[in-house]
Each structure stands twice: as structure tokens, then as C-alpha cells.
Design a protein around this motif. Structure first.
Motif, PDB file in Angstrom:
ATOM      1  N   SER A  48      -3.954  49.770  90.991  1.00  0.00           N
ATOM      2  CA  SER A  48      -3.499  48.701  91.904  1.00  0.00           C
ATOM      3  C   SER A  48      -3.267  47.410  91.141  1.00  0.00           C
ATOM      4  O   SER A  48      -2.272  46.709  91.376  1.00  0.00           O
ATOM      5  CB  SER A  48      -4.540  48.416  92.986  1.00  0.00           C
ATOM      6  OG  SER A  48      -4.829  49.562  93.683  1.00  0.00           O
ATOM      7  N   ASP A  49      -4.180  47.087  90.215  1.00  0.00           N
ATOM      8  CA  ASP A  49      -4.015  45.848  89.451  1.00  0.00           C
ATOM      9  C   ASP A  49      -2.793  45.919  88.533  1.00  0.00           C
ATOM     10  O   ASP A  49      -2.081  44.924  88.362  1.00  0.00           O
ATOM     11  CB  ASP A  49      -5.272  45.541  88.627  1.00  0.00           C
ATOM     12  CG  ASP A  49      -6.406  45.047  89.504  1.00  0.00           C
ATOM     13  OD1 ASP A  49      -6.142  44.715  90.686  1.00  0.00           O
ATOM     14  OD2 ASP A  49      -7.558  45.009  89.038  1.00  0.00           O
ATOM     15  N   GLN A  52       0.157  45.331  90.705  1.00  0.00           N
ATOM     16  CA  GLN A  52       0.212  43.954  91.207  1.00  0.00           C
ATOM     17  C   GLN A  52       0.514  42.951  90.106  1.00  0.00           C
ATOM     18  O   GLN A  52       1.329  42.046  90.284  1.00  0.00           O
ATOM     19  CB  GLN A  52      -1.133  43.615  91.849  1.00  0.00           C
ATOM     20  CG  GLN A  52      -0.995  42.594  92.958  1.00  0.00           C
ATOM     21  CD  GLN A  52      -2.346  42.332  93.596  1.00  0.00           C
ATOM     22  OE1 GLN A  52      -3.179  43.237  93.698  1.00  0.00           O
ATOM     23  NE2 GLN A  52      -2.574  41.106  94.002  1.00  0.00           N
ATOM     24  N   PRO A 122      -0.838  51.726  95.776  1.00  0.00           N
ATOM     25  CA  PRO A 122       0.012  50.619  96.215  1.00  0.00           C
ATOM     26  C   PRO A 122       1.264  51.060  96.953  1.00  0.00           C
ATOM     27  O   PRO A 122       1.719  50.359  97.873  1.00  0.00           O
ATOM     28  CB  PRO A 122       0.386  49.903  94.909  1.00  0.00           C
ATOM     29  CG  PRO A 122      -0.361  50.564  93.808  1.00  0.00           C
ATOM     30  CD  PRO A 122      -1.123  51.714  94.339  1.00  0.00           C
TER      31      PRO A 122
END
Ligand code: S3P
Length: 179
Positions: A48-49, A52, A122
Motif C-alpha cells: 500500500s505504501d 501511495q 490498493p
């Protein structure tokens, strides 16, 4: 036996690639590698990071590097691959070099049940509900997974033992060249 033993699991998020990979690993006494885990380790960040902070295209570059490296590995293994990995021609060529490609097919209702509380993927949270995302992405990907696969296995309502038995029978046929 070498590389002819290898099994590559592909399929949608939540189709059971990791857990079926572990079941195959126990039965065959082979290591199971997970492309997402290798990416997370290398980047030192969660999926996810990465999405993002660096964007999907950066994630896809890491994914491509990992599958390329895995295609050069001599020791046998089971590969559980991220849901988007086999959709790129270049990656698919590497997967074919690794071993027999098994598409774990799962319908929308079961995927929705498995992915309902997900916060790690995501792509399921970019627009609309999780169900809408599943339908939209799966509709586009399903034919591509089928085309990429050497064999297709339905992963609904079966025990791990049944699935492993089925995949190993298919591997025998695949090695004999029946398929
Ligand atoms: C993705 C699937 C995920 C992960 C990333 C993108 C995809 O892996 O690689 O979130 O494009 O389908 P899983 O299939 O293991 O959930």
C-alpha cells in the motif's frame, strides 16, 4: 527433476494463491516464494505504501525485476504471484520459463466474501465498492488469466488437499505433454 517441478500460481487478489502455495509447498517439500513478499522486503515498504508514495508504475517495475530474477533461479520452488503480474507479456515470458502456470479461478461472490475487509490491496479501493472493483477488474482480467495459464483450477468449495491433488495430477499430464 529440477525446474520441471516448479508450479506458478496466478489469479485474482483473494483467489488463494498464497494459501494454496503453502499447501503445495508442504506436500512437495519445496520452498514457496511470494512475489509481493519479495517486493515488500526489497522496498522496505508495504505494498500500500509503495502504491501511495511511489505509484503503481514503480511497483510494476519492482515486480518485473523480481520475476526476472526468479526465472533465473536453478533450485525448484513454488511461486505465488501478485494478481497483476502475469498480465504483462514480458512477465509472462519469465513465468513460462519458471514452470507450469496454474490459474486459480474464483467467482465474484466468493472473492467478495474473502476481500470484504481488505485494506492491503490498493486496487480494490480506487473507485466504487469492493464488489464493484472486483467485477470491473476481473471482467477485464479473466480472459487474460485463462490465456496465460497452462491449466485452470476452480478454487471454490474444495479442501486444500483436494486442490493439491488436482494440481499435482494436472502437473503429471502437463509434464507428459498431454495438455
Ligand atoms: C495486485 C495484486 C496484489 C498486489 C498488488 C496488485 C493486482 O497481490 O500485487 O496489490 O494488480 O492484482 P495479490 O494478488 O497477492 O493480492
Amino acid at each position: 527433476m529440477g525446474k520441471g517441478e516448479n508450479i506458478v500460481l496466478i489469479g485474482f487478489m483473494g483467489s488463494g494463491k498464497s494459501s494454496v502455495g503453502q499447501a503445495l509447498s508442504r506436500r512437495l517439500q519445496l520452498p514457496v516464494l511470494d512475489s509481493d513478499d519479495l517486493i515488500t522486503e526489497r522496498a522496505g515498504m508495504s505494498i500500500s505504501d509503495i502504491f501511495q508514495e511511489k505509484g503503481e508504475s514503480y511497483f510494476r517495475l519492482l515486480e518485473r525485476d523480481i520475476v526476472k530474477e526468479l526465472s533465473e533461479r536453478e533450485e525448484p520452488f513454488i511461486l505465488s504471484s501478485g494478481g497483476g503480474l502475469p498480465l504483462r507479456e514480458e512477465n509472462l515470458a519469465y513465468l513460462r520459463r519458471i514452470g507450469m502456470i496454474v490459474y486459480l479461478s474464483v467467482g465474484v461472490d466468493v472473492l467478495e466474501r474473502r476481500l470484504a475487509g481488505d485494506s492491503k490491496r490498493p486496487l480494490l479501493h480506487q473507485q466504487g465498492t469492493v464488489r464493484e472493483s472486483i467485477i470491473r477488474i476481473l471482467t477485464e482480467r479473466e480472459p487474460r488469466y485463462r490465456n496465460a495459464a497452462d491449466v485452470v483450477v476452480l478454487n471454490e468449495g474444495k479442501t486444500f488437499q483436494e486442490l493439491v491433488d488436482e494440481i499435482l495430477l494436472l502437473r503429471e499430464a502437463f509434464r507428459r505433454g498431454d495438455r
